[in-house]
Scaffold this motif. Structure first.
Motif, PDB file in Angstrom:
ATOM      1  N   LEU A1009      -9.638  31.257   2.773  1.00 14.05           N
ATOM      2  CA  LEU A1009      -9.314  32.094   1.170  1.00 14.05           C
ATOM      3  C   LEU A1009     -10.781  32.333   0.705  1.00 14.05           C
ATOM      4  O   LEU A1009     -11.670  31.807   0.886  1.00 14.05           O
ATOM      5  CB  LEU A1009      -8.801  30.880   0.406  1.00 14.05           C
ATOM      6  N   LEU A1010     -10.714  33.454  -0.029  1.00  9.91           N
ATOM      7  CA  LEU A1010     -11.699  34.101  -0.766  1.00  9.91           C
ATOM      8  C   LEU A1010     -11.539  33.957  -2.169  1.00  9.91           C
ATOM      9  O   LEU A1010     -10.280  34.717  -2.597  1.00  9.91           O
ATOM     10  CB  LEU A1010     -12.018  35.511   0.087  1.00  9.91           C
ATOM     11  N   VAL A1011     -12.219  33.508  -2.865  1.00 13.50           N
ATOM     12  CA  VAL A1011     -12.215  33.263  -4.114  1.00 13.50           C
ATOM     13  C   VAL A1011     -13.227  34.233  -5.333  1.00 13.50           C
ATOM     14  O   VAL A1011     -14.201  33.819  -4.653  1.00 13.50           O
ATOM     15  CB  VAL A1011     -12.023  31.801  -4.718  1.00 13.50           C
ATOM     16  N   HIS A1012     -12.797  35.053  -6.058  1.00 12.68           N
ATOM     17  CA  HIS A1012     -13.705  35.718  -6.768  1.00 12.68           C
ATOM     18  C   HIS A1012     -13.816  35.239  -8.083  1.00 12.68           C
ATOM     19  O   HIS A1012     -12.629  34.933  -8.786  1.00 12.68           O
ATOM     20  CB  HIS A1012     -13.423  37.166  -6.924  1.00 12.68           C
ATOM     21  N   ILE A1013     -14.898  34.636  -8.646  1.00 13.82           N
ATOM     22  CA  ILE A1013     -15.151  34.058  -9.921  1.00 13.82           C
ATOM     23  C   ILE A1013     -15.658  35.012 -10.907  1.00 13.82           C
ATOM     24  O   ILE A1013     -16.862  35.791 -10.658  1.00 13.82           O
ATOM     25  CB  ILE A1013     -15.826  32.895  -9.859  1.00 13.82           C
ATOM     26  N   TYR A1014     -14.985  35.183 -11.988  1.00 20.09           N
ATOM     27  CA  TYR A1014     -15.573  36.040 -13.289  1.00 20.09           C
ATOM     28  C   TYR A1014     -15.664  35.321 -14.228  1.00 20.09           C
ATOM     29  O   TYR A1014     -14.968  34.579 -14.954  1.00 20.09           O
ATOM     30  CB  TYR A1014     -14.601  37.143 -13.688  1.00 20.09           C
ATOM     31  N   GLN A1053      -8.127  36.019  -3.001  1.00 25.50           N
ATOM     32  CA  GLN A1053      -8.069  37.210  -1.756  1.00 25.50           C
ATOM     33  C   GLN A1053      -7.494  36.683  -0.681  1.00 25.50           C
ATOM     34  O   GLN A1053      -8.296  35.701   0.088  1.00 25.50           O
ATOM     35  CB  GLN A1053      -9.222  37.898  -2.112  1.00 25.50           C
ATOM     36  N   ILE A1054      -6.318  37.170  -0.236  1.00 28.42           N
ATOM     37  CA  ILE A1054      -5.940  36.586   1.202  1.00 28.42           C
ATOM     38  C   ILE A1054      -5.649  37.934   1.869  1.00 28.42           C
ATOM     39  O   ILE A1054      -4.961  38.767   1.613  1.00 28.42           O
ATOM     40  CB  ILE A1054      -4.580  35.889   1.010  1.00 28.42           C
ATOM     41  N   ASP A1055      -6.871  38.179   2.956  1.00 26.68           N
ATOM     42  CA  ASP A1055      -6.699  39.620   3.568  1.00 26.68           C
ATOM     43  C   ASP A1055      -6.985  40.485   2.600  1.00 26.68           C
ATOM     44  O   ASP A1055      -7.956  40.586   1.990  1.00 26.68           O
ATOM     45  CB  ASP A1055      -5.492  39.692   4.434  1.00 26.68           C
ATOM     46  N   ASN A1056      -6.064  41.619   2.410  1.00 29.82           N
ATOM     47  CA  ASN A1056      -6.355  42.601   1.340  1.00 29.82           C
ATOM     48  C   ASN A1056      -5.429  42.442  -0.010  1.00 29.82           C
ATOM     49  O   ASN A1056      -5.311  43.222  -0.555  1.00 29.82           O
ATOM     50  CB  ASN A1056      -6.016  43.838   2.316  1.00 29.82           C
ATOM     51  N   CYS A1081      -1.112  40.507  -7.060  1.00 20.35           N
ATOM     52  CA  CYS A1081      -1.396  41.711  -7.927  1.00 20.35           C
ATOM     53  C   CYS A1081      -1.098  42.730  -6.732  1.00 20.35           C
ATOM     54  O   CYS A1081      -1.826  43.380  -5.927  1.00 20.35           O
ATOM     55  CB  CYS A1081      -2.896  42.024  -8.230  1.00 20.35           C
ATOM     56  N   VAL A1082       0.066  43.500  -7.080  1.00 22.49           N
ATOM     57  CA  VAL A1082       0.778  44.478  -6.041  1.00 22.49           C
ATOM     58  C   VAL A1082       0.074  45.561  -6.162  1.00 22.49           C
ATOM     59  O   VAL A1082      -0.781  46.133  -7.211  1.00 22.49           O
ATOM     60  CB  VAL A1082       2.282  44.457  -6.205  1.00 22.49           C
ATOM     61  N   SER A1083      -0.031  46.442  -5.073  1.00 25.76           N
ATOM     62  CA  SER A1083      -0.624  47.748  -4.897  1.00 25.76           C
ATOM     63  C   SER A1083       0.212  48.553  -6.040  1.00 25.76           C
ATOM     64  O   SER A1083       1.457  48.573  -6.110  1.00 25.76           O
ATOM     65  CB  SER A1083      -0.660  48.340  -3.762  1.00 25.76           C
ATOM     66  N   ASP A1138     -14.160  46.403  -6.948  1.00 25.05           N
ATOM     67  CA  ASP A1138     -14.883  46.996  -5.743  1.00 25.05           C
ATOM     68  C   ASP A1138     -14.024  46.491  -4.669  1.00 25.05           C
ATOM     69  O   ASP A1138     -14.222  45.227  -4.104  1.00 25.05           O
ATOM     70  CB  ASP A1138     -16.305  46.613  -5.627  1.00 25.05           C
ATOM     71  N   HIS A1139     -13.148  47.451  -3.767  1.00 26.47           N
ATOM     72  CA  HIS A1139     -12.430  46.850  -2.752  1.00 26.47           C
ATOM     73  C   HIS A1139     -13.161  47.034  -1.598  1.00 26.47           C
ATOM     74  O   HIS A1139     -12.786  46.372  -0.673  1.00 26.47           O
ATOM     75  CB  HIS A1139     -11.227  48.229  -2.550  1.00 26.47           C
ATOM     76  N   GLN A1140     -14.587  47.685  -1.643  1.00 29.51           N
ATOM     77  CA  GLN A1140     -15.559  47.729  -0.526  1.00 29.51           C
ATOM     78  C   GLN A1140     -16.407  46.620  -0.261  1.00 29.51           C
ATOM     79  O   GLN A1140     -17.021  46.754   0.583  1.00 29.51           O
ATOM     80  CB  GLN A1140     -16.341  49.143  -0.548  1.00 29.51           C
ATOM     81  N   LEU A1141     -16.067  45.425  -0.793  1.00 26.73           N
ATOM     82  CA  LEU A1141     -16.936  44.288  -0.696  1.00 26.73           C
ATOM     83  C   LEU A1141     -16.691  43.654   0.739  1.00 26.73           C
ATOM     84  O   LEU A1141     -15.661  43.461   0.876  1.00 26.73           O
ATOM     85  CB  LEU A1141     -16.757  43.369  -1.860  1.00 26.73           C
ATOM     86  N   SER A1142     -17.851  43.695   1.318  1.00 28.16           N
ATOM     87  CA  SER A1142     -17.454  43.177   2.779  1.00 28.16           C
ATOM     88  C   SER A1142     -18.496  41.895   2.955  1.00 28.16           C
ATOM     89  O   SER A1142     -19.508  41.618   2.297  1.00 28.16           O
ATOM     90  CB  SER A1142     -18.115  44.343   3.628  1.00 28.16           C
TER      91      SER A1142
END
Length: 1514
Positions: A1009-1014, A1053-1056, A1081-1083, A1138-1142
């Motif tokens: 699991l990837l978690v983005h904190i703001y 974030q789970i996968d994309n 958050c659907v596309s 930023d969807h390109q964060l790797s």
């Protein structure tokens, strides 16, 4: 130079006492420890007594101290004084260690009579001989050598090169070596060998400095506060800042040469000026004095030339103006001997000289500088110039041919130099030799013999005489130099040392990154763009846009045509909307507030706001903003109305009369295209969550007190000795006591300098290290060693040892000085740096790095290294071909190079030289020796040269169960690091981490699991405050994160796919939340209709409000660039995402077997994990489970829930337990009945009976071992706290035993089939006796053959601690070669019995059928076949059943070479358990189909029953 040089030394106050830390260096000289106060890393620099080689080393003598108390070690021992006590009493570290050595063995040591002096403040030292302050009335003798000629200007000198600098007034500075100009007049010795820098090439991962050296490219990505290139070319203009904008570290100015964009004359203190420019330390005066000496000139001519040339303003304290007034200077000039050479030394580049002809008196203007008539130079160095004539041995040209135009008046000496210098910058310094092999990396200057590196072309610094190196435009883009940049509409690619600001400011507009609040706000931020024949911008197609929203409401500007957004506003409004216009007062550009624009009123030239006038263009309604003429009440749109005397600027069909703008150049005005009067919003618009849909509800939010972290103030004492500040040029002045009323001064010098006044520049290596690893509380000991590479001894010249705590210091630079043991160094030798890393807690050796020192002829070798400490210890390398006598062959982590790591007590390239390590404490590690002193690596709580002194933390320093670690011997607040529990942070673990707990509801549990904190959402920052990466455990339905920051929003974030985990108006510190499909958050592709979806994005954005209005349950959605939140008003509120964060590791050296490496940041990551392919497992994907060799551990590894009862286990475990019990019971019965049959001698008349008898016994062992293995695996996985010894015994014993018994059973059953086939084949010739003999041999040999093939299991099988899963696995790791071998063995033990049984069954049937067909030819082949199968079914059924039972597992093994059984547990469990049926069903498979065996079984049962009945009767 600075007027006063201050050195700050810290006195740390411990228990009310003050202590200065000092020791002795390997040469026996005292050193003070200096810890720079402004650095994040705790670096230590030693100020030592560093005499020059000619100085008598005995001048620093001890004296008999009668002023202070002294004690013997024996007396201190009986007074219960500790080494820590005497360290506080201003004792040196060495004396404290010596005393501790005595305390460790008080009756065995001969140190009992050693004397310790308890110094009286302010004195310190082994005999109290030093002080940093003294009474003013004391007479002190200053150090010698202070009156040297070149020290009049407080110079430091590099004396390791015999350089003729031109005179006694100036000496060679180390920066003048290889600076591209000749400074030494004796054959330019300072530039010999320097062309090697020009031809130097760097690796792909390195950046080539302008100077020619290489640094790691990663330093360009780090916003470091210091340059890494020796010439600082990596930091010149990269960020548009000068080096002075960066925070300097200790003596930074003394470790770099002149920058390429600076003047190239070194002032010796880090300052660089143009030739003859003014130095702060007046070194330019020393140069002038040196070149303008009198030599063979007459005194009168010499003085005249000094004044006429303006090279100096005074002569022997007489100002030139006074001199010219007191004598006829022009007549004196006529008396000189011509042609006159002045100055008598070269004035530029070590070979350019000036010649003068006699002149008429009227042609001499004493107010101007007298220009030379001829410029002479070295023709061999400047072959591109055509000489005019030769004078003696000089090649000369007329002055007007070298920049001295007769019509240009020059008033200063510097102006003459500046005029001449450009003609000689293209000269070389040495004749080239053997450069043909380097042509590809060099550029050949036109019409010249000069070569320069291609890295120097188009760098805005002309190196060739014709400046053609700045004009090779196409070539500059053909170079493989990725850091070069190209401006739009230009052909050339500029050097990275040039500022990118040279490119035009007009940049391509990116409509995709438009800020959301800028859409449809009546302020056109982007020009119209033509898409599919229609014009679009941020202010078009706004029909569906909500003009009254949280960003436009009550901002003082009417965004809605009817002004509804400004109605009912009660709060004070700060207006941020302005219009560009021209002030009527001073005719300059200004910004007019939008609320001051009124009809018929001109407040500013060029503005009108006529709200009632509109015009139509392509169905776009736009409000008209018109330019007004000054003195005109109405806007005039006629192009011809400007009067003739006015200058008109036409833009977009409007006129702006600018006759009153004075003489402004429109090109100098900021972006002239913005002159059009447009509205701008100058205010910073914050992302608003006022109307956000808060999630989760407030009852799930808990806020703890959260204070900003503060740090204790340092207690400092400053020693600023003003009267003696100029004695020790860059050193520390210390008072030295020889006896009563006998004092002098000593200079303690930093590593860069030595001498009695620190006046000599040291040869050294200046190393900057940046260490990076996972940010976990791990303490490392890092040892940096400078050593020789040319001999077997590998002599250590110097070393530096420091403690590195990864969590605090990761990614932060540490600066290290390494000195050579001899002055000067041997340039014919090769030197290198070795860096060793140890785990400080256990002193386990981890790894080593190797850094080669290039260009050994340089006086200062500046190296930079970015080193990554791996998260696991590298494996040893068995293919090393080095012979290490008393050590281990290892491979450097950063090079394909091997070395011998010696055992303690040994050194040398092959660990063949014994050394004395007896002085290292028993708990330390000895890694070498220097000057017969051991180099010891200290454990975590010790320090000192021999690790005998104890480091102690204050009691209770760390709060909340934090563990205190001391990282340096100063034992101040900055020395203590607290390793905090997960829930706390802070310098003392005094703060509580924010806690985020996320539950998963009705979604598949991901592998990570990837978690983005703001902590704050902004419009213009697409990246989160930080991201956290966490691997999910099996059966885990929630995850907990800890962070030191508060947060407003949490995105999972789970996968994309993105899930909105938390959203709060105010920053929160704790939250318990959940994510489900409803929070996804659907596309936008999924929720926007096809008609809108195909529109251009700039137009599609205007429909985003519709999505929130149409679906009230919609929480959020994403598009290519936005993350959009739905508000309570059902509006969309979007920000850049930023969807390109790797998060993929750049260099995947962590994961094995093709696993994908992920980490939460590029370096200094908090978390790193591996996503394994289906066939691999383990934290690094280092283990795998093969289909043919599956074990119960592999099958049940991820099925058993830890810390749970059997009732709480999954259905797979419960059914497996039932299956095992059934197999066990059936197996026991079958083996028992089978043994009854084959124990009868009649059943063992042939070999098959012997095989089946033993197989019956093995069957019991197989099912017994299976049930033990199953319950052992189940119980130990359910209870992870089982004793490790029990786990190891079970791992090493049960699985190999089970596999051995299973192989035995399969082979015995196979032998039965083969024996029966041989019986059929031989017929009447079958020899039963021989068959039984062969069977006995096979039964004896078969166990040994099977065990020998399985020997690898006993060698390699071991326990593995999975820290991510928090379990212990029983695994079988091995190399690639062993893997191939095991695969062959596994298939052989499985496939061979399978095929043997299959062939035996087919052979028996076919062979018997053929025989009967020959005898009974009247029957068809099919009839014969069926008849023989029925007649000999006892021979056929058994091998056929074996084939059928073995086939499922054989099929599973063919499906995949490796599996992840949790994906298909039933398939693999069925295949696994079926493989035990042949061993468990011996009676059913072999006895029941056979008439003979059934009869024997009945006889045996009948016999046993009769016996039993007789026993009952008795």
């Amino acid at each position: 130079m600075f007027r006063f040089f201050y050195i700050i030394f810290y006195l740390w106050i411990i228990n009310g006492l003050q202590s200065i830390f000092y020791d002795t260096d390997p040469f026996g000289f005292d050193c003070l420890h200096y810890f720079p106060p402004d650095l994040e890393f705790s670096e230590m620099v030693k100020y030592c007594i560093r005499p020059n080689n000619e100085m008598n080393l005995t001048t620093v003598t001890h004296f008999f101290n009668i002023s202070d108390d002294n004690f013997t070690f024996n007396e201190l021992y009986h007074l219960n004084v500790t080494s820590y006590d005497i360290l506080l009493w201003s004792s040196s570290i060495d004396v404290a260690e010596q005393y501790q050595y005595y305390l460790d063995r008080p009756f065995l040591s001969n140190l009992s009579n050693e004397t310790f002096f308890n110094c009286t403040r302010p004195w310190f030292g082994s005999r109290c001989q030093y002080s940093l302050e003294i009474n003013e009335d004391v007479l002190v003798r200053n150090p010698c050598e202070m009156t040297s000629t070149y020290n009049i200007f407080q110079q430091t000198c590099y004396i390791h090169l015999e350089c003729d600098r031109g005179g006694p007034s100036i000496c060679l500075d180390w920066r003048e070596i290889c600076n591209g100009r000749i400074d030494c007049l004796n054959s330019g010795i300072d530039e010999i060998g320097c062309f090697d820098l020009e031809i130097n090439q760097c690796n792909e991962n390195e950046y080539r400095c302008h100077y020619g050296l290489c640094i790691p490219k990663i330093f360009l990505q780090i916003e470091s506060f210091q340059a890494q290139c020796l010439d600082r070319s990596d930091k010149i203009i990269e960020y548009g800042l000068s080096v002075s904008d960066y925070r300097s570290y200790i003596y930074e100015d003394h470790e770099f040469v002149c920058r390429p964009d600076q003047g190239q004359f070194s002032c010796g203190n880090g300052q660089c000026v143009e030739d003859f420019g003014q130095c702060q330390n007046n070194r330019h005066l020393a140069l002038i004095q040196s070149i303008s000496i009198q030599e063979n000139l007459s005194y009168s001519c010499w003085t005249v030339m000094i004044c006429l040339s303006k090279i100096m303003n005074e002569i022997q304290n007489v100002i030139c103006d006074q001199f010219t007034q007191s004598s006829d200077i022009t007549e004196e000039f006529q008396n000189c001997t011509f042609p006159l050479e002045f100055p008598v030394k070269p004035v530029l580049f070590g070979h350019v000289r000036f010649l003068y002809d006699p002149k008429e008196i009227e042609n001499i203007n004493i107010t101007l500088a007298l220009k030379p008539d001829y410029i002479c130079y070295n023709e061999q160095l400047c072959d591109f110039l055509t000489p005019t004539f030769y004078h003696k041995n000089l090649t000369c040209r007329y002055g007007n041919q070298t920049g001295l135009d007769l019509n240009v008046e020059l008033t200063t000496w510097n102006s003459i130099i500046d005029s001449v210098k450009p003609y000689f910058t293209g000269c070389i310094t040495q004749r080239y030799q053997n450069i043909s092999s380097h042509y590809s990396s060099l550029y050949h200057c036109a019409n010249s013999s000069k070569y320069i590196s291609k890295y120097r072309i188009v760098d805005d610094i002309p190196d060739c005489f014709l400046k053609d190196d700045e004009q090779v435009l196409e070539l500059s883009c053909l170079l493989n130099q990725t850091l070069r940049f190209q401006c739009s509409n230009e052909k050339q690619c500029h050097s990275p040392i040039i500022s990118r600001k040279i490119c035009s400011t007009s940049t391509q507009i990116n409509y995709n990154e438009i800020l959301f609040y800028q859409i449809c706000d009546r302020i056109q931020n982007f020009p119209l763009i033509l898409i599919n024949g229609q014009h679009h911008s941020d202010e078009t197609d706004c029909e569906h846009w909500q003009c009254n929203n949280i960003y436009t409401r009550c901002d003082g500007f009417r965004n809605c045509p009817n002004g509804e957004d400004e109605k009912n506003c009660t709060q004070l409004i700060k207006l941020n909307h302005f219009l560009f216009c021209i002030s009527p007062e001073n005719y300059t550009f200004m910004c007019l507030p939008a609320d001051q624009v009124r009809n018929e009123t001109v407040d500013c030239l060029g503005v009108s706001f006529d709200t009632d006038e509109y015009f139509q263009m392509s169905n776009i309604t736009m409000e008209t903003y018109k330019f007004r003429y000054w003195n005109y009440a109405k806007c005039n749109e006629d192009e011809n109305t400007c009067e003739e005397h006015q200058n008109c600027f036409i833009y977009n069909n409007y006129q702006l009369c600018v006759n009153h703008l004075k003489l402004y150049d429109l090109n100098d005005l900021f972006n002239v295209q913005n002159i059009e009067c447009q509205i701008v919003n100058t205010g910073y618009v914050e992302f608003s969550l006022d109307t956000a849909l808060i999630y989760p509800s407030l009852q799930n939010i808990q806020n703890y007190p959260f204070n900003n972290q503060t740090y204790d103030e340092r207690k400092e004492l400053f020693f600023q000795n003003l009267t003696q500040s100029n004695i020790c040029i860059y050193g520390l002045y210390v008072y030295h006591r020889h006896g009563v009323d006998n004092y002098d001064g000593l200079c303690f010098c930093p590593p860069s300098y030595y001498g009695s006044r620190c006046q000599y520049q040291n040869q050294r290596v200046s190393l900057t290290l940046v260490l990076a690893t996972v940010k976990k509380p791990i303490i490392y000991a890092i040892v940096v060693t400078l050593m020789e590479d040319d001999n077997d001894q590998q002599e250590i010249h110097s070393y530096h040892q420091f403690t590195y705590e990864s969590d605090k210091y990761c990614g932060k630079p540490v600066n290290i000085y390494l000195l050579y043991s001899n002055r000067g160094k041997n340039n014919a030798k090769n030197y290198s740096i070795r860096i060793d890393a140890f785990d400080k807690s256990s002193l386990t050796y981890l790894l080593s790095w190797h850094l080669k020192i290039p260009f050994i002829f340089l006086p200062v070798n500046r190296l930079s290294a970015f080193l990554t400490i791996p998260t696991s210890r590298p494996l040893n390398f068995n293919h090393c071909n080095l012979q290490c006598h008393k050590g281990t062959c290892m491979k450097y982590h950063n090079e394909e190079r091997f070395f011998c790591r010696c055992n303690p007590g040994w050194s040398g390239a092959q660990c063949h030289i014994p050394i004395d390590c007896s002085m290292c404490a028993s708990h330390s590690v000895c890694i070498g020796s220097i000057q017969n002193r051991s180099v010891c690596v200290c454990p975590q709580n010790k320090f000192g040269s021999y690790c005998r002194l104890k480091l102690m933390c204050p009691v209770g320093f760390c709060k909340n169960n934090g563990r205190c670690v001391v990282i340096d011997e100063t034992m101040r607040d900055e020395s203590y690091i607290c390793l905090c529990p997960e829930q706390f942070f802070g310098s003392k673990c005094e703060y509580i981490h924010s806690r985020i707990e996320i539950y998963f509801k009705n979604i598949e549990i991901p592998s990570y699991l990837l978690v983005h904190i703001y902590n704050m959402i902004t419009f213009d920052e697409p990246k989160p405050t930080f991201s956290i990466l966490k691997k999910m455990l099996m059966f885990q339905n929630h995850v907990i994160f800890h962070t030191k920051h508060k947060f407003q929003m949490v995105l999972a974030q789970i996968d994309n796919s993105y899930y909105l985990a938390a959203l709060q108006k105010d920053e929160s510190s704790n939250v318990t939340t959940s994510i489900s499909s409803a929070r996804q958050c659907v596309s936008v592709d999924e929720v926007l209709n096809t008609k809108l979806l195909v529109l251009p994005r700039i137009q599609r954005l205007k429909s985003y409000h519709i999505l929130c209005q149409r679906d009230f349950n919609l929480q959020c959605f994403v598009d290519e660039f936005y993350m959009c939140l739905c508000t309570k008003e059902h509006h969309s509120n979007c920000f850049l995402l930023d969807h390109q964060l790797s998060f993929i590791c750049e260099d995947n050296v962590y994961c094995e077997n093709g696993g994908t490496c992920l980490r939460d940041r590029p370096m200094c990551f908090y978390s790193i994990l591996c996503i394994c392919h289906d066939c691999f497992f383990g934290d690094r994907c280092q283990f795998y489970a093969k289909g043919i060799g599956l074990t119960l551990d592999d099958l049940l590894r991820y099925e058993i829930r830890p810390n749970s009862t059997l009732n709480d286990q999954s259905l797979v475990i419960k059914l497996s337990a039932v299956s095992v019990m059934i197999i066990f019971l059936i197996g026991l019965l079958n083996s028992f009945f089978g043994y009854i049959v084959f124990h009868n001698p009649n059943s063992r008349k042939v070999a098959s009976g012997i095989y089946l008898q033993l197989s019956s016994i093995i069957s019991t062992l197989v099912v017994s071992t299976l049930i033990i293995k199953f319950w052992f695996v189940t119980y130990t996985y359910m209870n992870p706290l089982i004793n490790r010894k029990i786990l190891r015994v079970g791992c090493l014993l049960f699985e190999p035993m089970l596999r051995f018994f299973l192989h035995m059973s399969n082979w015995l059953n196979t032998c039965v089939g083969i024996d029966r086939a041989m019986t059929v084949f031989q017929g009447t010739n079958f020899n039963k006796k021989r068959s039984r003999c062969i069977a006995r041999w096979i039964v004896c040999l078969l166990p040994f053959l099977i065990l020998s093939s399985m020997i690898y299991e006993f060698i390699h099988r071991d326990l593995f601690d999975d820290y991510e899963e928090r379990r212990v696995w029983c695994v079988l790791p091995y190399s690639q070669s062993i893997e191939t071998y095991t695969t062959i063995v596994q298939y052989f033990h499985f496939v061979a019995p399978f095929l043997a049984n299959l062939i035996s069954a087919i052979f028996i049937i076919v062979y018997i059928t053929r025989l009967k067909t020959i005898v009974r030819s009247q029957f068809s082949y099919q009839q014969q076949l069926l008849d023989q199968i029925n007649h000999h079914k006892q021979l056929v059924i058994s091998p056929v059943i074996l084939v059928i039972l073995l086939f499922p597992r054989f099929l599973v093994s063919l499906l995949s070479t490796c599996v992840k059984s949790s994906r298909n547990p039933w398939l693999y469990l069925c295949g696994y358990f079926v493989s035990f049926i042949p061993s468990s069903f011996i009676f059913i498979i072999f006895v029941l189909p056979s008439t003979f065996y059934r009869k024997e079984f009945i006889k045996t049962i009948t016999s046993w029953r009769q016996r039993f009945m007789r026993l009952l009767r008795q």
